[in-house]
Motif scaffolding. Sequence first.
Motif, PDB file in Angstrom:
ATOM      1  N   ASN A 292      35.986 -67.900  36.905  1.00 52.78           N
ATOM      2  CA  ASN A 292      36.520 -69.070  36.303  1.00 52.78           C
ATOM      3  C   ASN A 292      36.025 -70.275  36.631  1.00 52.78           C
ATOM      4  N   PRO A 293      35.764 -71.171  35.698  1.00 49.71           N
ATOM      5  CA  PRO A 293      35.309 -72.521  36.024  1.00 49.71           C
ATOM      6  C   PRO A 293      36.196 -73.487  36.870  1.00 49.71           C
ATOM      7  N   SER A 294      37.519 -72.943  36.828  1.00 45.78           N
ATOM      8  CA  SER A 294      38.374 -73.813  37.686  1.00 45.78           C
ATOM      9  C   SER A 294      38.048 -73.652  39.174  1.00 45.78           C
ATOM     10  N   LYS A 295      37.483 -72.540  39.529  1.00 44.54           N
ATOM     11  CA  LYS A 295      36.770 -72.470  40.933  1.00 44.54           C
ATOM     12  C   LYS A 295      36.125 -73.443  41.438  1.00 44.54           C
ATOM     13  N   TYR A 296      35.480 -74.113  40.416  1.00 38.11           N
ATOM     14  CA  TYR A 296      34.446 -75.052  40.722  1.00 38.11           C
ATOM     15  C   TYR A 296      35.117 -76.556  40.684  1.00 38.11           C
ATOM     16  N   PHE A 297      35.825 -76.582  39.300  1.00 40.65           N
ATOM     17  CA  PHE A 297      36.219 -77.987  38.877  1.00 40.65           C
ATOM     18  C   PHE A 297      37.557 -78.027  38.420  1.00 40.65           C
ATOM     19  N   THR A 298      38.442 -78.991  38.636  1.00 39.72           N
ATOM     20  CA  THR A 298      39.533 -79.370  37.957  1.00 39.72           C
ATOM     21  C   THR A 298      39.947 -80.648  37.459  1.00 39.72           C
ATOM     22  N   VAL A 299      40.687 -81.025  36.468  1.00 43.60           N
ATOM     23  CA  VAL A 299      41.169 -82.505  36.398  1.00 43.60           C
ATOM     24  C   VAL A 299      42.121 -82.993  37.544  1.00 43.60           C
ATOM     25  N   ARG A 300      41.764 -83.864  37.826  1.00 43.03           N
ATOM     26  CA  ARG A 300      42.796 -84.460  39.176  1.00 43.03           C
ATOM     27  C   ARG A 300      43.904 -85.010  38.490  1.00 43.03           C
ATOM     28  N   GLY A 301      44.959 -84.371  39.050  1.00 40.69           N
ATOM     29  CA  GLY A 301      46.493 -84.561  38.728  1.00 40.69           C
ATOM     30  C   GLY A 301      47.213 -83.736  37.799  1.00 40.69           C
ATOM     31  N   PHE A 331      21.011 -76.397  36.153  1.00 38.52           N
ATOM     32  CA  PHE A 331      22.302 -76.478  36.577  1.00 38.52           C
ATOM     33  C   PHE A 331      23.259 -76.142  35.464  1.00 38.52           C
ATOM     34  N   ILE A 332      23.046 -76.310  34.390  1.00 38.85           N
ATOM     35  CA  ILE A 332      24.003 -76.020  33.299  1.00 38.85           C
ATOM     36  C   ILE A 332      24.062 -74.458  33.025  1.00 38.85           C
ATOM     37  N   ASN A 333      22.724 -73.950  33.113  1.00 42.59           N
ATOM     38  CA  ASN A 333      22.662 -72.481  32.962  1.00 42.59           C
ATOM     39  C   ASN A 333      23.217 -71.822  33.948  1.00 42.59           C
ATOM     40  N   THR A 334      23.267 -72.154  35.068  1.00 37.48           N
ATOM     41  CA  THR A 334      23.783 -71.078  36.151  1.00 37.48           C
ATOM     42  C   THR A 334      25.398 -71.285  35.789  1.00 37.48           C
ATOM     43  N   ILE A 335      25.961 -72.477  35.484  1.00 32.65           N
ATOM     44  CA  ILE A 335      27.271 -72.527  35.335  1.00 32.65           C
ATOM     45  C   ILE A 335      27.623 -71.537  34.135  1.00 32.65           C
ATOM     46  N   VAL A 336      26.912 -71.564  33.241  1.00 30.10           N
ATOM     47  CA  VAL A 336      27.009 -70.562  31.796  1.00 30.10           C
ATOM     48  C   VAL A 336      26.942 -69.221  32.434  1.00 30.10           C
ATOM     49  N   ARG A 337      25.990 -69.031  33.074  1.00 26.25           N
ATOM     50  CA  ARG A 337      25.757 -67.432  33.362  1.00 26.25           C
ATOM     51  C   ARG A 337      27.039 -67.007  34.218  1.00 26.25           C
ATOM     52  N   GLU A 338      27.480 -68.007  35.216  1.00 27.47           N
ATOM     53  CA  GLU A 338      28.272 -67.393  36.277  1.00 27.47           C
ATOM     54  C   GLU A 338      29.721 -67.299  35.617  1.00 27.47           C
ATOM     55  N   CYS A 339      30.053 -67.999  34.245  1.00 26.27           N
ATOM     56  CA  CYS A 339      31.280 -68.084  34.070  1.00 26.27           C
ATOM     57  C   CYS A 339      31.620 -67.373  32.562  1.00 26.27           C
ATOM     58  N   SER A 340      30.610 -66.910  31.853  1.00 21.32           N
ATOM     59  CA  SER A 340      30.267 -66.377  30.856  1.00 21.32           C
ATOM     60  C   SER A 340      29.344 -65.325  30.388  1.00 21.32           C
ATOM     61  N   ASN A 341      29.616 -64.510  29.132  1.00 19.50           N
ATOM     62  CA  ASN A 341      28.522 -63.531  28.897  1.00 19.50           C
ATOM     63  C   ASN A 341      27.720 -63.962  27.792  1.00 19.50           C
ATOM     64  N   ILE A 342      27.736 -65.519  27.621  1.00 17.10           N
ATOM     65  CA  ILE A 342      26.785 -65.960  26.477  1.00 17.10           C
ATOM     66  C   ILE A 342      25.302 -65.623  26.371  1.00 17.10           C
ATOM     67  N   TYR A 343      24.817 -65.380  27.668  1.00 19.70           N
ATOM     68  CA  TYR A 343      23.368 -65.101  27.846  1.00 19.70           C
ATOM     69  C   TYR A 343      23.149 -63.697  28.031  1.00 19.70           C
ATOM     70  N   ASP A 344      24.135 -62.913  27.796  1.00 17.03           N
ATOM     71  CA  ASP A 344      23.777 -61.311  28.116  1.00 17.03           C
ATOM     72  C   ASP A 344      22.701 -60.792  27.186  1.00 17.03           C
ATOM     73  N   ASN A 345      22.745 -61.296  26.071  1.00 17.90           N
ATOM     74  CA  ASN A 345      21.727 -60.747  25.020  1.00 17.90           C
ATOM     75  C   ASN A 345      20.529 -61.155  24.886  1.00 17.90           C
ATOM     76  N   VAL A 346      20.228 -62.238  25.893  1.00 16.36           N
ATOM     77  CA  VAL A 346      18.800 -63.054  25.766  1.00 16.36           C
ATOM     78  C   VAL A 346      18.002 -61.993  26.578  1.00 16.36           C
ATOM     79  N   ASN A 347      16.850 -61.851  25.886  1.00 14.25           N
ATOM     80  CA  ASN A 347      16.044 -60.601  26.312  1.00 14.25           C
ATOM     81  C   ASN A 347      14.830 -61.175  27.141  1.00 14.25           C
ATOM     82  N   ILE A 348      15.089 -61.408  28.459  1.00 10.07           N
ATOM     83  CA  ILE A 348      14.063 -61.904  29.220  1.00 10.07           C
ATOM     84  C   ILE A 348      13.673 -60.898  30.308  1.00 10.07           C
TER      85      ILE A 348
END
Length: 348
Positions: A292-301, A331-348
């Motif tokens: 969950n991205p909240s593991k890495y950052f949340t809004v203060r307060g 940087f951005i791709n690492t967050i996307v991969r860690e927190c979603s399956n959006i890149y699962d179907n990319v064939n590389i």
Amino acid sequence: MDNKITKRRLSDFLAYEWILMIVISIVAIVVWELAYTIGAVRLTVGQEFKFYYDQTIMGDSSVLHDLFEDKNTFSYDVLSVSSESLTSEYNVLATRLTVQEGDILITDCKGIDDVPENPEDKPKEIRAKTMIDNYYGYSFEQMLADGQKYLLDTFMKDNSTQSVFDTYNESNLDQAKIESVFRARMKKDNRFRKESQIKDGIKLETERVKQLYKELIYFEELLSHKNDSAYDGLFLKYTKYEQTFNRLDENSEDKEYWEKAVQEEKDNGRENLVYALKVEGLTKHATTEHSNPSKYFTVRGAEEATAKDVCIMAFNFRSYQPHLQYECISFINTIVRECSNIYDNVNI
């Protein structure tokens, strides 16, 4: 002559020459410091990657650093990865960016979906839009296009076209170009003095280029969903300077200037572009295996620790770091991969 050093003579010498001894010590320290500075590898703008937690954001930088290290996010030429938490009392971002010290900003877009009760009221100020207007905001579309052009012009075989990004194919890369560019840009780098070191460096450079090739394909997949209703809430789309213009007083002397700035963005095809990733949107495309991205950052307060309203934007310092600007995409791709399956179907 009796030159023997005795305790009494040493005591007398120090009693009268202590100032000289201090001066000699200081000079020695300065000389060694100078020698170390001259001999050390000086980091370029791109070799020092820095991300900021904005004054409205909380996060554990050590957890994020561990993620990047575990996923080998950055290339060999990024020699330092650091972060800084900004404060409202003393926000140093503007000062840092005057010397290009920054790559990513994690900020908030709180209130972006709010509608004023009175249509005549000024729209609410959205922190992320303010940062985009004032601090080198880089649209994701332009960053992708610039990255692809960089790879095409610099490392791809002659006569390569945009179609090389349809799928990953190493044969599209020109090894001779990779070696030539590496030798030219690392000419003064202390790490690559000997021919054996240069050859090792070329191998590292080849891997950097291959990885960038892959990251650009992943990033293109992300942006392919920007108008897909199934991905609503994932992107902050915005026409640069629009908030600045809309929040001016009706009789402001700057009204005409900012109106022209907004119109120029529209006339040049830069209307409603993606400027940030809204990380909470990743949770709609995640399984229990993803973080969950909240593991890495949340809004203060915030009342609860969620990633709601947190977004990630990039700074555009391409002219200062032409070879390493696109580490922001990694940087951005690492967050996307860690927190979603959006890149699962990319064939590389």
